[in-house]
Design a protein around this motif. Structure first.
Motif, mmCIF file in Angstrom:
data_model
loop_
_atom_site.group_PDB
_atom_site.id
_atom_site.type_symbol
_atom_site.label_atom_id
_atom_site.label_comp_id
_atom_site.label_asym_id
_atom_site.label_seq_id
_atom_site.Cartn_x
_atom_site.Cartn_y
_atom_site.Cartn_z
ATOM 1 N N ARG A 177 48.548 -56.710 32.696
ATOM 2 C CA ARG A 177 47.266 -56.549 33.378
ATOM 3 C C ARG A 177 46.618 -55.230 32.987
ATOM 4 N N PRO A 178 45.292 -55.196 32.858
ATOM 5 C CA PRO A 178 44.606 -53.966 32.459
ATOM 6 C C PRO A 178 44.860 -52.817 33.429
ATOM 7 N N THR A 179 45.071 -51.638 32.873
ATOM 8 C CA THR A 179 45.256 -50.432 33.663
ATOM 9 C C THR A 179 44.878 -49.250 32.788
ATOM 10 N N THR A 180 45.147 -48.049 33.249
ATOM 11 C CA THR A 180 44.952 -46.849 32.446
ATOM 12 C C THR A 180 46.242 -46.040 32.411
ATOM 13 N N ALA A 181 46.341 -45.187 31.433
ATOM 14 C CA ALA A 181 47.466 -44.264 31.305
ATOM 15 C C ALA A 181 46.935 -42.966 30.734
ATOM 16 N N THR A 182 47.778 -41.947 30.787
ATOM 17 C CA THR A 182 47.395 -40.650 30.243
ATOM 18 C C THR A 182 48.439 -40.179 29.237
ATOM 19 N N GLY A 183 48.052 -39.204 28.438
ATOM 20 C CA GLY A 183 48.973 -38.628 27.475
ATOM 21 C C GLY A 183 48.415 -37.325 26.929
ATOM 22 N N LEU A 184 49.248 -36.577 26.234
ATOM 23 C CA LEU A 184 48.872 -35.294 25.661
ATOM 24 C C LEU A 184 48.560 -35.470 24.178
ATOM 25 N N PHE A 185 47.389 -35.010 23.773
ATOM 26 C CA PHE A 185 46.989 -35.038 22.365
ATOM 27 C C PHE A 185 46.810 -33.600 21.917
ATOM 28 N N THR A 186 47.541 -33.208 20.878
ATOM 29 C CA THR A 186 47.565 -31.816 20.453
ATOM 30 C C THR A 186 47.191 -31.716 18.979
ATOM 31 N N LEU A 187 46.340 -30.730 18.666
ATOM 32 C CA LEU A 187 45.861 -30.500 17.314
ATOM 33 C C LEU A 187 46.192 -29.079 16.864
ATOM 34 N N PRO A 188 46.448 -28.887 15.575
ATOM 35 C CA PRO A 188 46.537 -27.517 15.053
ATOM 36 C C PRO A 188 45.151 -26.911 14.998
ATOM 37 N N THR A 189 45.061 -25.610 15.195
ATOM 38 C CA THR A 189 43.756 -24.946 15.134
ATOM 39 C C THR A 189 43.342 -24.634 13.706
ATOM 40 N N GLY A 190 44.243 -24.835 12.758
ATOM 41 C CA GLY A 190 43.915 -24.649 11.351
ATOM 42 C C GLY A 190 44.514 -25.773 10.544
ATOM 43 N N GLY A 191 44.722 -25.524 9.275
ATOM 44 C CA GLY A 191 45.341 -26.523 8.424
ATOM 45 C C GLY A 191 44.355 -27.527 7.876
ATOM 46 N N GLY A 192 44.863 -28.678 7.472
ATOM 47 C CA GLY A 192 44.052 -29.690 6.832
ATOM 48 C C GLY A 192 43.002 -30.286 7.745
#
Length: 430
Positions: free
Chosen positions: A106-121
């Motif tokens: 059944r449709p619902t929502t979830a959460t999570g952590l998304f992390t990025l480098p501040t430099g690099g490619g």
């Protein structure tokens, strides 16, 4: 329980409750989106397949939760006694709220952590990190600012994007967590990858489509099953490049449950995992109608309330006896050793994470002194893979590496290994 195991678990619990490192003020970057027709019709009794439309993984909200320059993230990791030799960038982390389906489709929502480098490619490979057992929703990576974020910060600081799902019912997601329901954890993880793809696009850091999967404890099992889902084409935008789970309970029937009875699992951990598993699985399988069928008095009257997502691990342990044998009725204690019916179905339904043939390279990390998830689980997984022609080395973190120690030593090694993979020819930016 050995002193090293007890001290390790106590240290981990104490550290998880610490707060106060540099957290960016909450700023909603992407507000709520009108529900699609499939969501609006969720409770009309439609079969679950109607809930697998293209809206799954859609990004509902994106909120920055932490930002560290290179020196600050190095300090943060060093405070947790992590090897910081792979740190090359600062990191910025966001809590993503996204659309997914629950354990019933059944449709619902979830959460999570998304992390990025501040430099690099500019265009980034994506690490999927699936976390270990958590009883309190606020321990989840997108909320708790502690060990649940270590792999995210390590891999982002080394130059990759990282998607770390909270799973269903943890973090800011609704409902209760279906603990050790591998299928729904994989679904939430795949949809987190999709949400990360959209978030990366909005932030101007598009993804290459390469996925490097890792996870610890419960998350090690999820990582293995997620790898299979990706290889089987769960989402055409993502390609599994490498798989590095840590100390996962891959073999409940052949290793983990027998270890409860032969002393390889310490009493406190065995009690905690068993109670959590039975309460959560009973919401999905008809294991019992009344808690008194499984749990002794007075615990039968309190055990379900302890696993409501609001209690701490300390609260749960204080509310239960010292051992599994003291918690379970004599009949059910024997049934756990030789399960039948719904209990057998629940156990066997979570035993297939290694029953496939990965095309990507696999490394299995574990600790010889682990009395939460004994190293036999990793060896059993390696044997299942070997039977299919896949060599997956078991990297033993040492005779003194208990459960948490296996994580602490393995996480930087996994980051280094992922860093050795070249991106190769890129498809169009995702």
């Amino acid at each position: 329980m050995t002193n090293s195991t007890r001290n390790s678990r106590t240290t981990a619990r104490t550290s998880r409750s610490r707060r106060g490192l540099a957290v960016v003020a909450a700023l909603l970057l992407a507000g709520g989106v009108a529900a699609p027709a499939a969501v609006a019709a969720a409770d009309t009794g439609r079969p679950a397949q109607h809930a697998t439309a293209s809206w799954r993984g859609g990004l509902v909200a994106m909120e920055p939760v932490a930002s560290f320059d290179r020196a600050a993230v190095t300090r943060w990791l060093a405070e947790r006694e992590m090897d910081t030799g792979t740190v090359r960038h600062g990191v910025t982390a966001y809590r993503l709220t996204y659309r997914t389906v629950d354990a019933y489709g059944r449709p619902t929502t979830a959460t999570g952590l998304f992390t990025l480098p501040t430099g690099g490619g500019h265009r980034l490979g994506l690490v999927s990190d699936t976390h270990g057992t958590m009883v309190n929703r606020d321990y989840a990576p997108s909320v708790g600012d502690d060990f649940g974020r270590v792999p995210s910060y390590l891999n982002a600081a080394a130059g990759k994007a990282v998607a770390a799902p909270d799973y269903l019912g943890l973090g800011k997601g609704p409902g209760r967590h279906p603990y050790m329901d591998t299928a729904s954890s994989v679904t939430a993880s795949v949809d987190m990858l999709r949400a990360a793809r959209e978030a990366a696009h909005r932030l101007g850091r598009p993804l290459t489509g390469d996925v490097y999967a890792t996870g610890f404890s419960q998350g090690g099992q999820v990582a293995m099953a997620l790898g299979k889902a990706l290889q089987d084409g769960a989402d055409r935008h993502f390609r599994l490049r490498a798989l590095a789970p840590v100390s996962g309970p891959y073999d409940l029937s052949g290793q983990e449950i027998p270890a409860l009875y032969d002393g390889r699992v310490n009493d406190t951990s065995g009690l905690f995992y068993t109670a959590y598993f039975l309460v959560a699985q009973n919401r999905l399988h008809p294991i019992y109608k009344d808690p008194g069928e499984v749990f002794r008095a007075p615990y039968a009257d309190r055990v379900e309330a302890l696993f409501d997502g609001e209690h701490s691990e300390e609260d749960v342990i204080k509310g239960l006896p010292a051992t599994v044998k003291e918690l379970l009725t004599p009949e059910f204690y024997d049934l756990m050793r030789h399960p039948t019916g719904a209990l057998k179905e629940a156990i066997e339904g979570n035993d297939g994470a290694c029953a496939w043939k990965p095309a990507a390279p696999v490394r299995l990390y574990a600790g010889a002194a682990d009395t939460d998830v004994p190293i036999g689980n990793a060896r059993s997984c390696a044997a299942q893979l070997a039977a299919r022609g896949v060599r997956a080395p078991v990297l033993d973190q040492g005779e003194d590496a208990d459960h948490f120690g296996s994580f602490q030593r393995s996480a930087p090694q996994v980051t280094r290994w992922f860093g050795r993979f070249s991106q190769g020819p890129h498809a169009a930016a995702l």
